[in-house]
Design an enzyme around this catalytic site. Sequence first.
Site, short mmCIF file in Angstrom:
data_model
loop_
_atom_site.label_atom_id
_atom_site.label_comp_id
_atom_site.label_asym_id
_atom_site.label_seq_id
_atom_site.Cartn_x
_atom_site.Cartn_y
_atom_site.Cartn_z
N GLY A 145 0.81 -1.24 0.13
CA GLY A 145 -0.10 0.03 -0.11
C GLY A 145 0.90 1.10 -0.13
N CYS A 146 0.17 2.48 -0.33
CA CYS A 146 0.86 3.79 -0.38
C CYS A 146 1.52 4.05 0.97
CB CYS A 146 0.15 4.76 -1.09
SG CYS A 146 -1.53 4.93 -0.43
#
Lengths: 346, 346, 346, 346
Positions: A145-146
């Site tokens: 994920g970011c």
Amino acid sequence: MNKPKIGIINATGYTGVELARLLCRHPGVELTSVTGRSSAGKKLGEVFPHLADLELTIETGLSEVDLAFSAMPHKESAGEVIPLIKQETRVVDISADFRLKDAAGYPAWYDFSHPAPELLKQAVYGLPELHRKEIAGAQLVANPGCYPTGAILALAPAVKAGIIEPEIIIDSKTGLSGAGRSLSLGTHYAEANEDSSAYALGGHRHLAEIIQELSRLRPEPAPAITFVPHLVPMTRGILTTGYASLAAGGIPIDRKGTEELLQLYRDFYRDEPFVRVVAVPPHTKHTWGANICFIHPTIDLRTGRLVVVSALDNLVKGAAGQAIQNMNLMLGLAEKTGLEAPAVYP
Amino acid sequence: MNKPKIGIINATGYTGVELARLLCRHPGVELTSVTGRSSAGKKLGEVFPHLADLELTIETGLSEVDLAFSAMPHKESAGEVIPLIKQETRVVDISADFRLKDAAGYPAWYDFSHPAPELLKQAVYGLPELHRKEIAGAQLVANPGCYPTGAILALAPAVKAGIIEPEIIIDSKTGLSGAGRSLSLGTHYAEANEDSSAYALGGHRHLAEIIQELSRLRPEPAPAITFVPHLVPMTRGILTTGYASLAAGGIPIDRKGTEELLQLYRDFYRDEPFVRVVAVPPHTKHTWGANICFIHPTIDLRTGRLVVVSALDNLVKGAAGQAIQNMNLMLGLAEKTGLEAPAVYP
Amino acid sequence: MNKPKIGIINATGYTGVELARLLCRHPGVELTSVTGRSSAGKKLGEVFPHLADLELTIETGLSEVDLAFSAMPHKESAGEVIPLIKQETRVVDISADFRLKDAAGYPAWYDFSHPAPELLKQAVYGLPELHRKEIAGAQLVANPGCYPTGAILALAPAVKAGIIEPEIIIDSKTGLSGAGRSLSLGTHYAEANEDSSAYALGGHRHLAEIIQELSRLRPEPAPAITFVPHLVPMTRGILTTGYASLAAGGIPIDRKGTEELLQLYRDFYRDEPFVRVVAVPPHTKHTWGANICFIHPTIDLRTGRLVVVSALDNLVKGAAGQAIQNMNLMLGLAEKTGLEAPAVYP
Amino acid sequence: MNKPKIGIINATGYTGVELARLLCRHPGVELTSVTGRSSAGKKLGEVFPHLADLELTIETGLSEVDLAFSAMPHKESAGEVIPLIKQETRVVDISADFRLKDAAGYPAWYDFSHPAPELLKQAVYGLPELHRKEIAGAQLVANPGCYPTGAILALAPAVKAGIIEPEIIIDSKTGLSGAGRSLSLGTHYAEANEDSSAYALGGHRHLAEIIQELSRLRPEPAPAITFVPHLVPMTRGILTTGYASLAAGGIPIDRKGTEELLQLYRDFYRDEPFVRVVAVPPHTKHTWGANICFIHPTIDLRTGRLVVVSALDNLVKGAAGQAIQNMNLMLGLAEKTGLEAPAVYP
């Protein structure tokens, strides 16, 4: 001559279109198939004028490719990925569907039962700085994920070295492209502009993978992490600030300790092409469009705490760029291929 | 193997640093020398972290190069360019100092007497879409201003074809990087954010070159142009809207005429690598970081007027990108070399 | 003691909530009823935390009031307004439904047949600077559109005085709150931020009322107006730039003419509480939250054209503030009541 | 009839001009004198068009007033304030010069020796929620910093009640008006837009007063605070997120504890006109232009930590609005006088 054929499932979201932007100039592969839900039948360049040079038509289903990216939302992505894995197509899944090792994490954090828990062991968490070797041989890579990319990279050296207490605070500030291309009142311009707010105080889903990866670096004592994401009015970029007390007997709490800490981080990321340890606080602006994560670790000398700040572009090192970095590793290409363009500044 | 050596005079302004960004990945040349005033002695990547991979040190004077870009402010640039021309170094001057053919334009518009009026004839106005051949053979290319690039490209097909009356209104909206890196109250964030305003109502300097180039396309009757620039709160981008009455007996004022107009523009820019005529109004966002100008011509059927809208990135097609396009032509390289990356969107 | 009771139909859009903000501090009236579609039953301050002090509950239908504002979308507003007018409640309609005098304008510009064409004659176009007296006695006031307010105020003195030719260009730049609170891709933050674009090139609906009002000021020769609206990345504000050739024999085209023009505008708006004629180009930022329109007229001496720039806050002088100004006139209150707060700057 | 006369020293910075905006509509006082350095002799409304209705001329020195605000920078402010105090004019000093009780704090945090340490005891720290009574009787009030206002209000109830451990993390995000009107590269639009960054990692000056005030609420054990400020791209607003472990034996770490915590905060701020404890995370946008601080306390149930978020407008509750709140108390006016306007939204 025969470049590997690459496909993108759901090329019409922000991550998908960013993959297309980066892949269309990638010298080692050929983007041959893109799918989308709403815009099937149109040219990709019709929907996204900046890609007008691309001749690809948006399809409803993926053509045969050597490696596929899935940019589907979580839960839906697994449904696309599982058949591909069965037919031995290699996959980089950008959703969360194969990031967690423990299948119990899916009902707990994502509200669904995982349809193929046996694949969770096989899948490799695609943070090259931690799992480069396994990625190279993987059939299925779960792209981080970011938020976790910025948070894990910021804290990994300290956790691995055991120099901090397990009580960790992670405070992240993200631009609005992180919320995707789907409409919502919170991403309506007049609401989001000139506004900052915290959200997901009850526990953001990305916390699960942050805990998982930092725990793998140092299982005991288990980290106790509070992670609070914030929306700030910019399009791209995540700035993450991490806080933890320095463990007694480790790094000294003085100017020399600050230098030692910086050196520890520099050693950890030595030779990493896409992480840069810096001596001053980084700016998200310096990462715009580039596959880079800046990290600045320092010590709050008054309280003896590590303070570490990381900056990245959520759509590049936080998503599409890192996915291509993983693809390069999987295909045996030089890791930097297609990812060397500097950020666009100012 | 022996790539041409390239230098940038004043690499520490926004145009200079954008040249460095684009040149550092250019496969046909080698950036070997950069100068700057305030930061001489530092690495370029120290001052601009997004260029941290560049090993160049900022010098006070240019080393020997095959071609130099001058990104100095107007009036000062001539002082740098003239000696280079004398020693037969080829130059792309990004300032206004060699754009005007008539030396009298300098005191009138720029408040100085031109120090080398004989060079004004030799210099080629570096808009490749109009002067490609002369650029290829030029020793000195005067890179167009950011506003003129968008305005001239928007109006050239109509002026050349004689389909409009000479009474032309040009209304431009620019982002704030166009004002440069020097500090001013007008570019102070808290003043400029959430603000739009017109400026230079008494006559912006860029009008001189707009008149010059449109007049060369069609000397009679002379165009009577009002040009009003506006500041809008974004970093990059110029949107230009041009207005002029359609001349009697030319394009018909109906749906068919609209199609005919679009076709006329498409024909004019056929095969142009960096101009794209589009059937819907363009967005500056689709040009971010890319060497592209989108143009949408249409007819206001109620009044019989041409309305034409162009969009570009003021630092790329409006400055550094176009300068490299000119360099490519001068060096006999393929015109698109180093300029093929799509815009970064969103 | 018995203040007039005021209601807002559709208080949950941006204009409605701005009405509530201004009315809750208005000393001469009492806001007693607000309606909304999606949020009925909730407190207004629950939906809009900045109005948390307001004790009003959002209703599905309006309670009895002395004067109602309709902030419904066009076409739907008429359905709310007509019954109110029949029961002799006074109404300020902020939609377009009663702005046009000619019923044929509704199918042509708004795609519906007007349900009560007889009311169009009775309705007064609510631009106090032009129709103050009729507003005071009106039962139904049609509040002008945001663009028309800025455009008509900018051009009225010149049109009325007959100093310009009828060929007029109006180029407007608006912030995104003008598009309302309904979601769309064009107002999605990541799309709208750092973007400028033109839209409605085929003819924006607001043109109809601009033509109507300027024609009433000077019926012959009929004005030939091109109006192009643009979206720029800010929340509030409209900047409008108008262009027209000065008529022969009127204002001289020289410095003295510029002064004469400024004086003509100052005379026209003498004693107007909410229009300020200024000697330098205005900034939308100076109108943020305030019921004010700045106007700067000047001459492009090279071409003999009037260039006039106006700035206002689209939600205040362009909508809710002007509506309250109209209400004040209708109720015999001092025109400035409740509208005296200066803009919030920076 | 004889309203107290009020003066502003340095009315031309952002805090000064915000004071003028709020005071010009204040019904209980009369703004009679404003000073400025660069613009002396001009009308205030010439320099700030949004205040065009104000007839005040910027003076070089203050006329006689009953109460003066000093909006001078720190170190310089003391020089203005000391003579006023000696002549028994009451003062609200918005600089830091009288905030610290311990004179040793000035060389340590502000790099100067305090010129009147005897006044530090006399001065009252102007946070009405903590020191209302002393403010009413004070001759000299030291208005809190913008960060401390949000941080202290967010943490005071928890610290006072002793429900948290003394190890506290404060992570703040501020808009750029907080940096003032003086030019710097960091507040240059093209640098600051689309950027987030941390700064002052070595210790921000505002930490001194945060420690002082939280320590006064609970001297033992002394709080160990890490405070990291961040710049985010907006004009106004500070969002502050505070983190601390819940002390054993206090609030239970479960849903009921979350309710109990909320109630504790509500009780603490019961009857406070300008603090609103809310059940969902607040948005800075809802405070724009208003004298309000929203606070949302909750528990991270996984780790047993307090997470508390506050939002305010740095120029209002964080500066000018709070200063007027203090003035109201000092003059015996109702505390809300002149401060009742809701935020301007969106």
